[in-house]
Motif scaffolding. Structure first.
Motif, short mmCIF file in Angstrom:
data_model
loop_
_atom_site.label_atom_id
_atom_site.label_comp_id
_atom_site.label_asym_id
_atom_site.label_seq_id
_atom_site.Cartn_x
_atom_site.Cartn_y
_atom_site.Cartn_z
N ASN A 63 -8.58 4.65 -3.15
CA ASN A 63 -8.50 3.62 -1.95
C ASN A 63 -7.30 3.80 -1.04
O ASN A 63 -7.19 3.67 -0.03
CB ASN A 63 -8.04 2.19 -2.74
CG ASN A 63 -9.10 1.60 -3.61
OD1 ASN A 63 -10.32 2.06 -3.34
ND2 ASN A 63 -9.06 0.93 -4.39
N VAL A 67 -5.92 3.50 3.60
CA VAL A 67 -5.06 2.40 3.80
C VAL A 67 -3.94 3.06 4.86
O VAL A 67 -3.87 4.34 5.18
CB VAL A 67 -4.22 2.18 2.47
CG1 VAL A 67 -4.89 1.65 1.56
CG2 VAL A 67 -3.22 3.35 2.15
N ASP A 68 -3.17 1.98 5.72
CA ASP A 68 -2.12 2.70 6.44
C ASP A 68 -1.00 3.03 5.79
O ASP A 68 -0.85 2.93 4.46
CB ASP A 68 -1.82 1.29 7.62
CG ASP A 68 -3.13 0.89 8.31
OD1 ASP A 68 -3.85 1.88 8.76
OD2 ASP A 68 -3.35 -0.42 8.55
N GLU A 69 -0.16 3.54 6.57
CA GLU A 69 1.14 3.96 5.95
C GLU A 69 1.74 3.10 5.24
O GLU A 69 2.56 3.02 4.13
CB GLU A 69 2.10 4.67 7.21
CG GLU A 69 3.33 5.43 6.52
CD GLU A 69 4.17 5.75 8.00
OE1 GLU A 69 5.37 6.28 7.33
OE2 GLU A 69 3.89 5.84 8.71
N ALA A 70 2.08 1.63 5.95
CA ALA A 70 2.59 0.73 5.22
C ALA A 70 2.00 -0.01 3.71
O ALA A 70 3.08 -0.20 3.03
CB ALA A 70 2.88 -0.57 6.06
N GLU A 71 0.79 0.59 3.67
CA GLU A 71 0.12 0.14 2.26
C GLU A 71 0.41 1.23 1.25
O GLU A 71 -0.10 0.76 0.16
CB GLU A 71 -1.17 -0.33 2.72
CG GLU A 71 -1.63 -1.43 3.56
CD GLU A 71 -3.04 -1.57 4.05
OE1 GLU A 71 -3.28 -0.92 4.68
OE2 GLU A 71 -3.65 -2.60 3.32
N GLU A 73 2.76 2.32 -0.13
CA GLU A 73 4.03 1.70 -1.09
C GLU A 73 3.32 1.06 -2.04
O GLU A 73 3.73 1.12 -3.19
CB GLU A 73 5.17 1.06 -0.47
CG GLU A 73 6.33 0.81 -1.44
CD GLU A 73 6.85 2.15 -1.97
OE1 GLU A 73 7.21 1.82 -3.17
OE2 GLU A 73 6.95 2.97 -1.37
N LYS A 74 2.38 -0.13 -1.65
CA LYS A 74 1.75 -0.93 -2.53
C LYS A 74 0.85 -0.13 -3.45
O LYS A 74 0.72 -0.30 -4.58
CB LYS A 74 0.97 -2.03 -2.08
CG LYS A 74 0.19 -2.82 -2.83
CD LYS A 74 -0.70 -3.89 -2.06
CE LYS A 74 -1.28 -4.79 -2.82
NZ LYS A 74 -2.15 -4.42 -3.64
N CYS A 75 0.11 0.92 -2.90
CA CYS A 75 -0.77 1.70 -3.86
C CYS A 75 0.28 2.57 -4.97
O CYS A 75 -0.28 2.49 -5.87
CB CYS A 75 -1.38 2.72 -2.94
SG CYS A 75 -2.71 2.13 -2.03
N ASP A 78 0.93 0.09 -7.64
CA ASP A 78 -0.21 -0.35 -8.30
C ASP A 78 -0.62 0.80 -9.22
O ASP A 78 -0.95 0.57 -10.44
CB ASP A 78 -1.49 -0.39 -7.28
CG ASP A 78 -1.20 -1.70 -6.75
OD1 ASP A 78 -0.64 -2.63 -6.96
OD2 ASP A 78 -2.13 -2.08 -5.57
N HIS A 97 4.24 9.03 -3.48
CA HIS A 97 4.26 8.34 -2.12
C HIS A 97 3.76 9.51 -1.15
O HIS A 97 2.97 9.53 -0.14
CB HIS A 97 5.63 7.67 -1.86
CG HIS A 97 5.60 7.01 -0.45
ND1 HIS A 97 5.72 7.59 0.45
CD2 HIS A 97 5.10 5.82 -0.31
CE1 HIS A 97 5.89 6.73 1.43
NE2 HIS A 97 5.42 5.51 0.97
N SER A 104 -4.00 10.34 2.86
CA SER A 104 -4.70 9.44 3.99
C SER A 104 -4.39 9.86 5.37
O SER A 104 -5.08 9.82 6.08
CB SER A 104 -3.97 8.15 3.52
OG SER A 104 -2.48 8.23 3.81
#
Length: 294
Positions: A63, A67-71, A73-75, A78, A97, A104
């Motif tokens: 996934n 995603v965008d750069e901001a997302e 970190e969430k990846c 997770d 990271h 991406s």
């Protein structure tokens, strides 16, 4: 027969137990072992990228390319949660990271390059015309254009009176590349332009430059540039990084052309393909860095 049997047994039985034993001995999951055991850059990021497809445990990695750069970190959070890795493991967090940003970012860079390639040169677009004139001024600072449509364009390697017809294949990407090289490596660009007028080994500077844009574009599209970009950019590859690689191609192709000493420009395609194969061979090296920055 034996090879196929071994492959089946390994993927369905032995691999699971090998991973289980390694985790027991090292107290690290496969992802941790990759990040800790691989050299930073292409070797590490390509190893992470290979672990995504077809493996449920790495669904978050799959996934991440969308995603965008901001997302990102969430990846990362997770993945750490899924693999039961402590959040205080900052080394793992930072390395993953960076890898996810590179993976991406490569796809986003291709989309940006492709978008610019699809923009046709428009003589009624003031910005397009300004960039074309800028190219002339950078390469021929002591000679003024007598008109917008003039034979003078042949002096910098265009085919006819109006350069706009030469950008059909690569669109504005071809012009932006030519301007970038001329602006950031002005002395080198003027030197190569001068060499391109050699009485025996000369070639059409601008036309060859657009041809090299196509080469850079194709290498980006088929994924061959991953090693180079992952080694040179600790994060999201940008359009600037693509332009820098293009500059490398222009500079190195000129050297290659004069070293090979072709019989005539009629053999251009043959030597262009030979140069292309040379570059592709260099890009197979995990440690490759092809840039003029240094």
């Amino acid at each position: 027969m034996f090879v196929h049997l071994w492959g089946f047994l390994y993927s369905h039985y032995f691999r699971f137990w090998l991973k289980w034993i390694l985790r027991l001995l090292t107290r690290k999951c496969e992802l941790q072992r990759i990040l800790d055991g691989s050299k930073e850059g292409a070797q590490r990021t390509l190893s992470i990228g290979k672990k995504g497809p077809g493996k449920p445990a790495f669904a978050v990695l799959r996934n991440a390319v969308h995603v965008d750069e901001a997302e990102v970190e969430k990846c990362v959070r997770d993945v750490m949660k899924e693999k039961k890795i402590e959040q205080k493991n900052t080394g793992f967090k930072i390395n993953l990271h960076i890898c996810l940003l590179q993976i991406s970012g490569y796809k986003k860079l291709y989309l940006n390059v492709e978008s610019l390639r699809k923009v046709p040169y428009d003589a009624d677009n003031e910005e397009h015309e300004e960039q074309l004139i800028e190219l002339w001024n950078l390469l021929m600072p002591h000679e003024n254009l007598k008109a917008r449509i003039t034979k003078q364009w042949c002096d910098i390697g265009f085919q006819g009176d109006d350069p706009k017809t030469d950008f059909r294949g690569m669109g504005m990407l071809g012009l932006v590349n030519l301007v970038y090289f001329s602006k950031h490596y002005t002395s080198e660009a003027r030197q190569i332009l001068s060499r391109s007028n050699h009485p025996k080994l000369g070639y059409s500077y601008a036309i060859v430059g657009i041809n090299l844009t196509e080469m850079a574009y194709s290498l980006l599209k088929n994924g061959a540039l991953k090693s180079h970009l992952y080694n040179t950019v600790s994060g999201l590859p940008q359009m600037e990084d693509f332009h820098q690689f293009y500059c490398y191609l222009v500079y190195e192709f000129d050297k290659f052309w004069f070293e090979e000493e072709p019989e005539s420009i009629m053999h251009f395609n043959q030597y262009r393909e030979k140069f292309h194969e040379k570059v592709k061979g260099l890009l197979l090296d995990y440690d490759v860095i092809l840039t003029l920055k240094n």
